[in-house]
Design a protein around this motif. Structure first.
Motif, PDB file in Angstrom:
ATOM      1  N   THR A  63      44.495  17.252  45.013  1.00 29.21           N
ATOM      2  CA  THR A  63      45.491  17.688  46.006  1.00 29.21           C
ATOM      3  C   THR A  63      45.417  19.206  46.215  1.00 29.21           C
ATOM      4  O   THR A  63      44.772  19.915  45.435  1.00 29.21           O
ATOM      5  N   LYS A  64      46.111  19.695  47.226  1.00 34.03           N
ATOM      6  CA  LYS A  64      46.343  21.143  47.358  1.00 34.03           C
ATOM      7  C   LYS A  64      47.147  21.562  46.126  1.00 34.03           C
ATOM      8  O   LYS A  64      47.885  20.758  45.554  1.00 34.03           O
ATOM      9  N   SER A  65      46.991  22.816  45.709  1.00 32.08           N
ATOM     10  CA  SER A  65      47.717  23.248  44.502  1.00 32.08           C
ATOM     11  C   SER A  65      49.227  23.187  44.725  1.00 32.08           C
ATOM     12  O   SER A  65      49.743  23.678  45.739  1.00 32.08           O
ATOM     13  N   VAL A  87      36.454  33.033  54.105  1.00 35.93           N
ATOM     14  CA  VAL A  87      37.272  33.800  53.161  1.00 35.93           C
ATOM     15  C   VAL A  87      38.727  33.410  53.441  1.00 35.93           C
ATOM     16  O   VAL A  87      39.178  33.492  54.588  1.00 35.93           O
ATOM     17  N   ASN A  88      39.417  32.926  52.401  1.00 29.35           N
ATOM     18  CA  ASN A  88      40.810  32.512  52.628  1.00 29.35           C
ATOM     19  C   ASN A  88      41.750  33.173  51.640  1.00 29.35           C
ATOM     20  O   ASN A  88      41.381  33.457  50.487  1.00 29.35           O
ATOM     21  N   ALA A  89      42.951  33.402  52.128  1.00 32.98           N
ATOM     22  CA  ALA A  89      44.072  33.787  51.259  1.00 32.98           C
ATOM     23  C   ALA A  89      45.295  33.131  51.881  1.00 32.98           C
ATOM     24  O   ALA A  89      45.943  33.699  52.753  1.00 32.98           O
ATOM     25  N   MET A  90      45.536  31.884  51.440  1.00 31.04           N
ATOM     26  CA  MET A  90      46.670  31.122  51.996  1.00 31.04           C
ATOM     27  C   MET A  90      47.964  31.499  51.262  1.00 31.04           C
ATOM     28  O   MET A  90      49.049  31.395  51.827  1.00 31.04           O
ATOM     29  N   GLY A  91      47.828  31.860  49.987  1.00 26.65           N
ATOM     30  CA  GLY A  91      49.017  32.207  49.196  1.00 26.65           C
ATOM     31  C   GLY A  91      49.694  30.995  48.580  1.00 26.65           C
ATOM     32  O   GLY A  91      50.915  30.999  48.382  1.00 26.65           O
ATOM     33  N   LEU A  92      48.898  29.961  48.273  1.00 26.91           N
ATOM     34  CA  LEU A  92      49.398  28.763  47.590  1.00 26.91           C
ATOM     35  C   LEU A  92      50.588  28.102  48.306  1.00 26.91           C
ATOM     36  O   LEU A  92      51.599  27.761  47.669  1.00 26.91           O
ATOM     37  N   PRO A  93      50.504  27.922  49.637  1.00 22.87           N
ATOM     38  CA  PRO A  93      51.613  27.236  50.329  1.00 22.87           C
ATOM     39  C   PRO A  93      51.667  25.769  49.899  1.00 22.87           C
ATOM     40  O   PRO A  93      50.639  25.115  49.805  1.00 22.87           O
ATOM     41  N   ASN A  94      52.852  25.265  49.613  1.00 21.78           N
ATOM     42  CA  ASN A  94      52.986  23.853  49.228  1.00 21.78           C
ATOM     43  C   ASN A  94      54.463  23.481  49.217  1.00 21.78           C
ATOM     44  O   ASN A  94      55.329  24.346  49.131  1.00 21.78           O
ATOM     45  N   LEU A 143      44.307  22.193  36.439  1.00 24.19           N
ATOM     46  CA  LEU A 143      45.108  23.417  36.305  1.00 24.19           C
ATOM     47  C   LEU A 143      44.428  24.539  37.071  1.00 24.19           C
ATOM     48  O   LEU A 143      43.289  24.908  36.767  1.00 24.19           O
ATOM     49  N   ASN A 144      45.128  25.072  38.065  1.00 26.58           N
ATOM     50  CA  ASN A 144      44.579  26.182  38.844  1.00 26.58           C
ATOM     51  C   ASN A 144      44.910  27.482  38.113  1.00 26.58           C
ATOM     52  O   ASN A 144      46.011  28.025  38.240  1.00 26.58           O
ATOM     53  N   VAL A 145      43.944  27.948  37.330  1.00 26.31           N
ATOM     54  CA  VAL A 145      44.088  29.252  36.670  1.00 26.31           C
ATOM     55  C   VAL A 145      43.014  30.175  37.261  1.00 26.31           C
ATOM     56  O   VAL A 145      42.405  30.967  36.558  1.00 26.31           O
ATOM     57  N   SER A 146      42.815  30.051  38.556  1.00 25.93           N
ATOM     58  CA  SER A 146      41.655  30.706  39.167  1.00 25.93           C
ATOM     59  C   SER A 146      41.840  31.205  40.584  1.00 25.93           C
ATOM     60  O   SER A 146      40.911  31.800  41.149  1.00 25.93           O
ATOM     61  N   CYS A 147      43.002  30.991  41.209  1.00 25.65           N
ATOM     62  CA  CYS A 147      43.222  31.538  42.553  1.00 25.65           C
ATOM     63  C   CYS A 147      43.032  33.058  42.462  1.00 25.65           C
ATOM     64  O   CYS A 147      43.679  33.717  41.643  1.00 25.65           O
ATOM     65  N   PRO A 148      42.135  33.642  43.274  1.00 24.28           N
ATOM     66  CA  PRO A 148      41.736  35.035  43.023  1.00 24.28           C
ATOM     67  C   PRO A 148      42.680  36.113  43.565  1.00 24.28           C
ATOM     68  O   PRO A 148      42.383  37.292  43.420  1.00 24.28           O
ATOM     69  N   HIS A 149      43.775  35.704  44.189  1.00 20.53           N
ATOM     70  CA  HIS A 149      44.603  36.744  44.818  1.00 20.53           C
ATOM     71  C   HIS A 149      46.101  36.539  44.631  1.00 20.53           C
ATOM     72  O   HIS A 149      46.897  37.217  45.264  1.00 20.53           O
ATOM     73  N   ALA A 150      46.513  35.585  43.807  1.00 17.53           N
ATOM     74  CA  ALA A 150      47.954  35.344  43.621  1.00 17.53           C
ATOM     75  C   ALA A 150      48.455  36.229  42.475  1.00 17.53           C
ATOM     76  O   ALA A 150      47.706  36.537  41.547  1.00 17.53           O
ATOM     77  N   ILE A 208      33.335  26.231  40.283  1.00 17.85           N
ATOM     78  CA  ILE A 208      34.191  27.387  40.219  1.00 17.85           C
ATOM     79  C   ILE A 208      35.207  27.391  41.375  1.00 17.85           C
ATOM     80  O   ILE A 208      35.020  26.673  42.361  1.00 17.85           O
ATOM     81  N   ASN A 209      36.226  28.224  41.248  1.00 18.92           N
ATOM     82  CA  ASN A 209      37.092  28.522  42.396  1.00 18.92           C
ATOM     83  C   ASN A 209      36.396  29.611  43.223  1.00 18.92           C
ATOM     84  O   ASN A 209      35.259  29.981  42.938  1.00 18.92           O
ATOM     85  N   THR A 210      37.053  30.132  44.213  1.00 18.19           N
ATOM     86  CA  THR A 210      36.424  31.082  45.147  1.00 18.19           C
ATOM     87  C   THR A 210      36.119  32.435  44.501  1.00 18.19           C
ATOM     88  O   THR A 210      36.701  32.808  43.480  1.00 18.19           O
ATOM     89  N   VAL A 211      35.199  33.151  45.156  1.00 23.74           N
ATOM     90  CA  VAL A 211      34.790  34.482  44.692  1.00 23.74           C
ATOM     91  C   VAL A 211      35.625  35.523  45.456  1.00 23.74           C
ATOM     92  O   VAL A 211      35.712  35.480  46.691  1.00 23.74           O
TER      93      VAL A 211
HETATM   94  C1  SIN Z   1      45.392  29.706  48.369  1.00 21.67           C
HETATM   95  O1  SIN Z   1      46.298  28.871  48.499  1.00 21.67           O
HETATM   96  O2  SIN Z   1      45.512  30.862  48.775  1.00 21.67           O
HETATM   97  C2  SIN Z   1      44.097  29.315  47.721  1.00 21.67           C
HETATM   98  C3  SIN Z   1      44.289  28.731  46.389  1.00 21.67           C
HETATM   99  C4  SIN Z   1      43.147  29.021  45.450  1.00 21.67           C
HETATM  100  O3  SIN Z   1      42.228  29.766  45.780  1.00 21.67           O
HETATM  101  O4  SIN Z   1      43.172  28.508  44.341  1.00 21.67           O
END
Ligand code: SIN
Length: 322
Positions: A63-65, A87-94, A143-150, A208-211
Motif C-alpha cells: 500500500t501507500k505508506s 523525482v517526487n516529494a509527496m510528503g507521505l499523504p494518506n 516499515l518505511n524507514v527510508s523516505c528521503p525527505h520527511a 531500495i527506496n528513492t535516492v
Molecule cells: C512521499 O510520500 O513523499 C514518498 C514516500 C517515500 O519516499 O517513502
C-alpha cells in the motif's frame, strides 16, 4: 489470480517427461504466485486500485505508506519528470491507518497478499500503527524507514542502525505477521542497516527506496518541488539499487526484495541474480500500466525455460558465484 507455473513438456533433461516451471515465491511465509510486487506509493491508495493491480498479475501488493493520523502531504508540485525517472516529494499523504480499513475491506476475495507500508515517528508509534494495520487485515508490513525527505521519520530513522533495530524489535514484539524493512540508499553502508533490521527481527529487507534528489528550473533559478528536496526513482537508480541488493545479500540471511527502476523482465532477473527473491515495481507503472506485472512474469518464465531451470529460486544470488 494469475499464477504462472507452467508445465514444459518434452524436456531433454527429463528424457521427454514434462517438468514444471515454478514462478511461485515464498517470502517470510507469504506465498506469492510470482515474484513481482507492487511497490509502495504507486496505485496503493485505494481498494479499487489494489484490486486492479492484483488482477493484473502482481504476486503481492504494498500500500501507500500509512501513518497513525491522516496527513495531507506537501503542496504541489510534488512530482517532476527527469531523464531516467521521476523525482517526487509527496510528503507521505494518506488517510491514516484506521480510515484505510475501508480500502482493505474492498480487496476481500483476492488471494494476493497485501502488505501495509507504514511509517511513524518513534519505535512505540511504529508498533501502534503496525498493530492497527494487522487488525484491519494486512497480511504483512513494510516499515518505511527510508523516505528521503520527511522530518523525524523515514530516512531520519533509517540512517541510524540502532534506531532501525529498535523500531523493528518494537514492531515484532507486537505482531506475528511478516515484517519487511524498506531501506534507504542514502547511507554509506546499507548492509549495516540491513543487518540492524535483521538483528531487530525483520523477516525480509526491501532495497531500495528513492535516492535523495533535487531539480531546479534554470530560467527562474527556482527549485521545482514545493519541498525542494525529493527522491529519484526509475531506471536512473537501477544500478544503485542492484549494487545495494548485491551488498546486502552477503550480509544477511533473511530474504531480500529488490526495488528501483525495474522496467522489464531483464531488470527483474538482474535483481534476482544480485540476490533478491522478489522484485517491486513502481515508477514503470506510470508509463507501462499494470500489465507490466504479467509482462515481467512471462519474461522471467521464458528466461527460466531458455536456461533450462525450474524455479525462480535457482537464479537468486547467482551473480555472487562469478
Ligand atoms: C512521499 O510520500 O513523499 C514518498 C514516500 C517515500 O519516499 O517513502
Amino acid at each position: 489470480m494469475c499464477a504462472y507455473n507452467i508445465t514444459w513438456s518434452k524436456n531433454f533433461r527429463t528424457g521427454g517427461l514434462p517438468i514444471t516451471i515454478h514462478l511461485t515465491t515464498e517470502i517470510a511465509g507469504l506465498e506469492l504466485a510470482n515474484p513481482t510486487i507492487l511497490a509502495a506509493g504507486i496505485l496503493g491508495i485505494s481498494g479499487l486500485t489494489l484490486k486492479r493491480v492484483a488482477k493484473a498479475g502482481a504476486g503481492a501488493i504494498v500500500t501507500k505508506s500509512l501513518g497513525l493520523k491522516p496527513r495531507s502531504g506537501y503542496k504541489n508540485p510534488t512530482v517532476v519528470q527527469v531523464d531516467g525517472g521521476l523525482v517526487n516529494a509527496m510528503g507521505l499523504p494518506n488517510p491514516g491507518i484506521e480510515h484505510f480499513s475501508q480500502e482493505i475491506k474492498e480487496t476481500k476475495g483476492i488471494a494476493t497478499p497485501i502488505i501495509a507500508s507504514i511509517y511513524a515517528f518513534s519505535p512505540k508509534e511504529f508498533s501502534i500503527v503496525a498493530e492497527k494495520a494487522i487488525e484491519i487485515g494486512a497480511d504483512g508490513l513494510e516499515l518505511n524507514v527510508s523516505c528521503p525527505h520527511a522530518h523525524k521519520t523515514g530516512a531520519e530513522i533509517g540512517q541510524d542502525p540502532r534506531l532501525v533495530e529498535a523500531v523493528v524489535k518494537e514492531v515484532k514484539r507486537i505482531v506475528e505477521k511478516p515484517v519487511f524493512v524498506k531501506l534507504t540508499p542514502n547511507v554509506a553502508d546499507i548492509a549495516r542497516l540491513a543487518k540492524a533490521a535483521e538483528m531487530g527481527g525483520a523477516d525480509a529487507i526491501t532495497a531500495i527506496n528513492t535516492v535523495k534528489a533535487m531539480v531546479i528550473d534554470v530560467e527562474t533559478a527556482t527549485p521545482i518541488l514545493h519541498n525542494k528536496i525529493g527522491g529519484l526513482s526509475g531506471p536512473a537508480i537501477k544500478p544503485i539499487a542492484v549494487r545495494c541488493v548485491y551488498e546486502i545479500y552477503s550480509a544477511i540471511s533473511i530474504p531480500l526484495i529488490g526495488c528501483g527502476g525495474i522496467c522489464n523482465w531483464r531488470d527483474a532477473v538482474e535483481f534476482l541474480e544480485a540476490g533478491a527473491s522478489a522484485v517491486q515495481i513502481g515508477t514503470a507503472i506510470a508509463t507501462k500500466g499494470p500489465r507490466i506485472f504479467k509482462q515481467i512474469s512471462e519474461g522471467i518464465k521464458s528466461f527460466l525455460v531458455k536456461k533450462k531451470l525450474r524455479s525462480v529460486r535457482e537464479i537468486v544470488g547467482t551473480a555472487h558465484k562469478k
